[in-house]
Write an enzyme that holds these catalytic residues in place. Structure first.
Site: not given
Ligand code: NAP
Length: 279
Positions: A10, A36, A61, A101-102, A125, A129, A150
């Site tokens: 990624g 995995d 994801y 994440t934000d 999402y 998270k 971002w």
């Protein structure tokens, strides 16, 4: 120090490996073919055999739009998968760095979100998270949880590449102007994550490139640096063809990063310029 990087193919995983190599830090990468994360016993075996000092857990994801339509798959990776990594790290005596994440916030704040502020995710999402954060802290006390936003990197698809691609086909593009956040370059974030892995300063952090902008401002800067004359039509989120609610404001306070003595990342414009020089 030996690092293990999940989600190695990624955007972020790729740059963590690249920065580790540049710094002479031993690091092993694994993506879904080798590891995995939704397979608990396999994750425990892999980490047990790899014997890392720290796992930088970049696998996730990340398809925010698609997640709304397949919440079970998103949850399997971001919640169950992260729990598997956290348990395996604890069993193997490895530190864990979980990337969040934000989008754990609802965007109703008017000042930058601190790590002590209550999360209230608006979409699947963000919810998954946040649950991944909880399992990380629960199963692996020697863990760092690092929220970013971002993200753009060389290896993978992102907003910068999408804008350049759209601008190569159109004279004008519509870009949302009422969501504000901080673009973050994977190469910069990777350096900080590796710095953290060498410490025992476990806890919750916010880490983005410095500065704030709207998606439309971000697009304008990308086009300016690329020397393109494509016009940016600044549109409200209500005119953007998406059914997924997103926070309109997701500035993240760096108070905990400062308090722990970690360096902040450079301004996003500087990061974007370095990134685009490599395209
Ligand atoms: N991208 C953003 O704007 C953003 C913003 C805030 C936070 N973050 C967080 O930052 C971290 C890195 O994001 P990124 O942009 O680098 O994500 P990315 O490019 O989507 O990379 C995630 C990697 O994880 C892999 N993966 C998916 N399911 C897996 C599984 N079951 N087992 C092992 N690997 C699996 C993906 O493979 P496939 O490609 O084959 O699915 C991909 O290679 C994530 O935790 C993300 O939530 C990202």
């Amino acid at each position: 120090m030996k690092l293990l990087v999940t989600g190695a193919d990624g955007q972020l995983g790729h740059d963590v490996l690249a920065v580790a190599a540049a710094r002479g830090v031993r690091a092993q990468g694994a993506d879904i073919r080798e590891l995995d994360i939704t397979d608990g016993p396999a994750a425990a075996d892999f980490i047990g055999q790899s014997r890392p000092d720290a796992v930088i857990h970049c696998a996730a994801y990340t398809a925010v739009e698609r997640a709304q339509g397949e919440p079970e798959r998103c949850e399997a990776v971001n919640v169950l998968g992260s729990g598997n990594i956290a348990r395996a790290c604890a069993a193997a005596g490895a530190k864990m760095i979980y990337i969040s994440t934000d989008y754990v916030f609802n965007g109703e704040a008017r000042v930058p979100y601190d790590t002590g502020d209550e999360p209230a995710p608006l979409n699947v999402y963000g919810r998954t998270k946040l649950l991944g954060e909880h399992l990380t802290a629960q199963y692996c006390p020697r863990s760092f949880i690092v929220r970013t936003s971002w993200v753009f990197g060389l290896h993978g698809n992102n907003f910068v590449k999408n804008i350049l691609s759209a601008a190569s086909q159109k004279n004008e593009i519509d870009v949302v102007c009422d969501q504000t956040g901080s673009p973050t370059y994977t190469a910069d974030l990777a350096g900080l994550l590796i710095d953290m892995a060498f410490t025992e300063k476990y806890g919750l952090y916010h880490a983005t490139n410095e500065g704030l902008c709207s998606w439309a401002d971000f697009a304008q800067e990308i086009l300016c640096l690329a020397g393109l004359k494509t016009r940016v039509n600044r549109i409200p989120s209500s005119r953007y063809p998406s059914k997924v609610p997103r926070p309109v404001y997701s500035a993240l306070s760096k108070r905990s990063l400062d308090a722990a003595g970690f360096s902040r990342l450079p301004p996003w414009q500087d990061a974007l310029e370095r990134f685009m020089a490599l395209l």
